[in-house]
Design a protein around this motif. Structure first.
Motif, PDB file in Angstrom:
ATOM      1  N   ASP A 252       0.840  -1.210   0.000  1.00 53.68           N
ATOM      2  CA  ASP A 252       0.000   0.000   0.000  1.00 53.68           C
ATOM      3  C   ASP A 252       0.871   1.255   0.000  1.00 53.68           C
ATOM      4  N   THR A 253       2.157   1.095  -0.377  1.00 54.66           N
ATOM      5  CA  THR A 253       3.098   2.206  -0.283  1.00 54.66           C
ATOM      6  C   THR A 253       3.531   2.633  -1.677  1.00 54.66           C
ATOM      7  N   LEU A 254       3.657   3.937  -1.848  1.00 54.43           N
ATOM      8  CA  LEU A 254       4.193   4.451  -3.106  1.00 54.43           C
ATOM      9  C   LEU A 254       5.704   4.199  -3.087  1.00 54.43           C
ATOM     10  N   ILE A 255       6.190   3.273  -3.938  1.00 52.55           N
ATOM     11  CA  ILE A 255       7.619   2.958  -3.850  1.00 52.55           C
ATOM     12  C   ILE A 255       8.443   3.572  -4.978  1.00 52.55           C
ATOM     13  N   GLU A 256       7.780   4.015  -6.065  1.00 54.35           N
ATOM     14  CA  GLU A 256       8.535   4.671  -7.156  1.00 54.35           C
ATOM     15  C   GLU A 256       9.039   6.027  -6.659  1.00 54.35           C
ATOM     16  N   PRO A 257      10.308   6.380  -6.920  1.00 53.27           N
ATOM     17  CA  PRO A 257      10.827   7.653  -6.420  1.00 53.27           C
ATOM     18  C   PRO A 257       9.985   8.841  -6.895  1.00 53.27           C
ATOM     19  N   ALA A 258       9.659   9.719  -5.972  1.00 50.67           N
ATOM     20  CA  ALA A 258       8.904  10.937  -6.306  1.00 50.67           C
ATOM     21  C   ALA A 258       9.904  12.048  -6.620  1.00 50.67           C
ATOM     22  N   PRO A 259       9.498  13.062  -7.423  1.00 50.19           N
ATOM     23  CA  PRO A 259      10.433  14.154  -7.726  1.00 50.19           C
ATOM     24  C   PRO A 259      10.834  14.939  -6.477  1.00 50.19           C
ATOM     25  N   ALA A 260       9.963  14.943  -5.470  1.00 51.26           N
ATOM     26  CA  ALA A 260      10.282  15.700  -4.252  1.00 51.26           C
ATOM     27  C   ALA A 260       9.846  14.916  -3.019  1.00 51.26           C
ATOM     28  N   CYS A 261      10.540  15.178  -1.919  1.00 53.63           N
ATOM     29  CA  CYS A 261      10.216  14.527  -0.643  1.00 53.63           C
ATOM     30  C   CYS A 261       9.280  15.446   0.146  1.00 53.63           C
ATOM     31  N   ARG A 262       8.230  14.848   0.741  1.00 55.73           N
ATOM     32  CA  ARG A 262       7.257  15.607   1.538  1.00 55.73           C
ATOM     33  C   ARG A 262       7.774  15.663   2.970  1.00 55.73           C
ATOM     34  N   CYS A 263       8.127  16.853   3.425  1.00 53.25           N
ATOM     35  CA  CYS A 263       8.793  16.971   4.726  1.00 53.25           C
ATOM     36  C   CYS A 263       7.930  17.774   5.691  1.00 53.25           C
ATOM     37  N   GLU A 264       7.602  17.175   6.812  1.00 50.21           N
ATOM     38  CA  GLU A 264       6.808  17.876   7.827  1.00 50.21           C
ATOM     39  C   GLU A 264       7.707  18.856   8.572  1.00 50.21           C
ATOM     40  N   LEU A 265       7.171  20.030   8.877  1.00 50.65           N
ATOM     41  CA  LEU A 265       7.989  21.052   9.541  1.00 50.65           C
ATOM     42  C   LEU A 265       7.786  21.056  11.055  1.00 50.65           C
ATOM     43  N   THR A 266       6.539  20.755  11.497  1.00 56.24           N
ATOM     44  CA  THR A 266       6.222  20.735  12.935  1.00 56.24           C
ATOM     45  C   THR A 266       5.654  19.358  13.247  1.00 56.24           C
ATOM     46  N   PRO A 267       6.153  18.672  14.286  1.00 61.63           N
ATOM     47  CA  PRO A 267       5.702  17.295  14.517  1.00 61.63           C
ATOM     48  C   PRO A 267       4.179  17.182  14.673  1.00 61.63           C
ATOM     49  N   GLY A 268       3.576  16.343  13.836  1.00 59.98           N
ATOM     50  CA  GLY A 268       2.146  16.059  13.951  1.00 59.98           C
ATOM     51  C   GLY A 268       1.236  17.084  13.306  1.00 59.98           C
ATOM     52  N   LYS A 269       1.770  18.168  12.755  1.00 56.13           N
ATOM     53  CA  LYS A 269       0.907  19.241  12.208  1.00 56.13           C
ATOM     54  C   LYS A 269       0.600  19.059  10.724  1.00 56.13           C
ATOM     55  N   LYS A 270       1.271  18.157  10.048  1.00 56.97           N
ATOM     56  CA  LYS A 270       1.080  17.924   8.608  1.00 56.97           C
ATOM     57  C   LYS A 270       1.307  19.208   7.792  1.00 56.97           C
ATOM     58  N   ASP A 271       2.212  20.065   8.273  1.00 58.00           N
ATOM     59  CA  ASP A 271       2.540  21.302   7.531  1.00 58.00           C
ATOM     60  C   ASP A 271       3.762  21.015   6.636  1.00 58.00           C
ATOM     61  N   PHE A 272       3.491  20.339   5.533  1.00 57.07           N
ATOM     62  CA  PHE A 272       4.573  19.828   4.691  1.00 57.07           C
ATOM     63  C   PHE A 272       5.140  20.893   3.760  1.00 57.07           C
ATOM     64  N   ARG A 273       6.424  20.755   3.510  1.00 60.34           N
ATOM     65  CA  ARG A 273       6.982  21.444   2.345  1.00 60.34           C
ATOM     66  C   ARG A 273       7.655  20.366   1.503  1.00 60.34           C
ATOM     67  N   PHE A 274       7.791  20.651   0.212  1.00 60.43           N
ATOM     68  CA  PHE A 274       8.363  19.660  -0.698  1.00 60.43           C
ATOM     69  C   PHE A 274       9.794  20.049  -1.034  1.00 60.43           C
ATOM     70  N   VAL A 275      10.708  19.087  -0.865  1.00 59.42           N
ATOM     71  CA  VAL A 275      12.127  19.338  -1.120  1.00 59.42           C
ATOM     72  C   VAL A 275      12.567  18.385  -2.237  1.00 59.42           C
ATOM     73  N   SER A 276      13.214  18.929  -3.263  1.00 61.47           N
ATOM     74  CA  SER A 276      13.563  18.120  -4.443  1.00 61.47           C
ATOM     75  C   SER A 276      14.465  16.938  -4.085  1.00 61.47           C
ATOM     76  N   ASN A 277      14.154  15.794  -4.680  1.00 59.59           N
ATOM     77  CA  ASN A 277      15.005  14.607  -4.581  1.00 59.59           C
ATOM     78  C   ASN A 277      16.105  14.671  -5.628  1.00 59.59           C
ATOM     79  N   PRO A 278      17.247  13.997  -5.407  1.00 62.01           N
ATOM     80  CA  PRO A 278      17.610  13.261  -4.186  1.00 62.01           C
ATOM     81  C   PRO A 278      18.114  14.197  -3.086  1.00 62.01           C
ATOM     82  N   LEU A 279      18.171  13.646  -1.874  1.00 59.10           N
ATOM     83  CA  LEU A 279      18.600  14.423  -0.706  1.00 59.10           C
ATOM     84  C   LEU A 279      19.952  13.909  -0.215  1.00 59.10           C
ATOM     85  N   THR A 280      20.673  14.763   0.492  1.00 56.55           N
ATOM     86  CA  THR A 280      21.960  14.350   1.075  1.00 56.55           C
ATOM     87  C   THR A 280      21.751  13.996   2.550  1.00 56.55           C
TER      88      THR A 280
END
Ligand code: SF4
Length: 243
Positions: free
Chosen positions: A39-67
């Motif tokens: 049930d997981t999206l396993i194909e690499p996405a163009p950007a990673c969805r990154c939460e900024l505050t724990p549990g708040k779902k306030d995501f920003r998208f950061v381009s892949n790949p990451l270091t």
């Protein structure tokens, strides 16, 4: 070193004996298997969805790949102190072990235990990383449920390596899970030294379970004749409406 990640976020563990513990999740792209119930999206996405505050779902998208330093900074912003551990999940995180060998030492100051969620089929990759891992949540894939070819040999070698650390095994079951394939898995677990077993009923679309209570209890009874620790634990993400 770079890796493609799907998501970085804070939530609670939704499976197995650590269910309900607060974790920071790193969800890696890519998998070496193709389970029917994935049930997981396993194909690499163009950007990673990154939460900024724990549990708040306030995501920003950061381009892949990451270091590794980029990912370490994102983990640090999620308030590691309120979390039990860092869950490496996927996909299959062990496909990224070079990246993890660089990342995990960067996170020492966070004092997070490292919780590896893995399909249990890449023993050589585990051996390279195991000194950095605290808890191993490993799958055994039953051919009838996963629709994969038998992976007994890979699982056997993986279990032998994983026993150096805390390890438990999760087996996903459905109404068609046969005693024969369950017995094969139980033999492996017994041989490896009575590894704790979680029987996880498969979750179907809409959150329904793909196995009835009677069949589930029968599978547990059979397993309890071989192993001392066998628990039935369903996934809880959908019940709690969590990521
Ligand atoms: S091992 Fe996990 S991520 Fe990979 S295909 Fe199977 S369920 Fe999906």
């Amino acid at each position: 070193m770079f890796a493609c990640l799907q998501e970085i976020f804070s939530s609670v563990q939704g499976e197995g004996p650590y269910v309900g513990y607060r974790q920071i999740f790193l969800r890696f792209a890519g998998c070496n298997l193709t389970c029917a119930y994935c049930d997981t999206l396993i194909e690499p996405a163009p950007a990673c969805r990154c939460e900024l505050t724990p549990g708040k779902k306030d995501f920003r998208f950061v381009s892949n790949p990451l270091t590794p330093p980029q990912v370490a900074r994102m983990v640090e912003t999620l308030n590691p102190a309120i979390h039990h551990s860092l869950s490496l999940t996927g996909g299959e995180p062990l496909l990224h072990n070079e990246f993890l060998l660089e990342l995990i030492p960067l996170l020492r100051g966070c004092r997070l235990r490292i919780y590896l969620e893995t399909n249990g089929t890449l023993p050589q990759e585990l051996k390279r990383l195991i000194h950095l891992v605290d808890i191993i949540a490993m799958d055994i894939k039953l051919p009838g449920t996963s629709r994969l070819p038998p992976l007994w040999d890979e699982h056997r070698k993986f279990l032998a390596a994983a026993r150096q650390k805390e390890v438990f095994v999760k087996i996903v079951v459905d109404e068609k899970t046969s005693f024969q394939e369950l017995d094969e898995a139980l033999r492996l677990l017994k041989e490896a030294g009575e590894v704790p077993l979680i029987i996880q009923p498969v979750t179907l679309a809409g959150g329904k379970l793909g196995i009835g209570p009677e069949r589930m209890l029968l599978l547990q009874e059979r397993a309890l004749k071989i192993l001392p620790q066998v628990r039935i634990i369903p996934q809880i993400h959908s019940v709690l409406n969590l990521l």
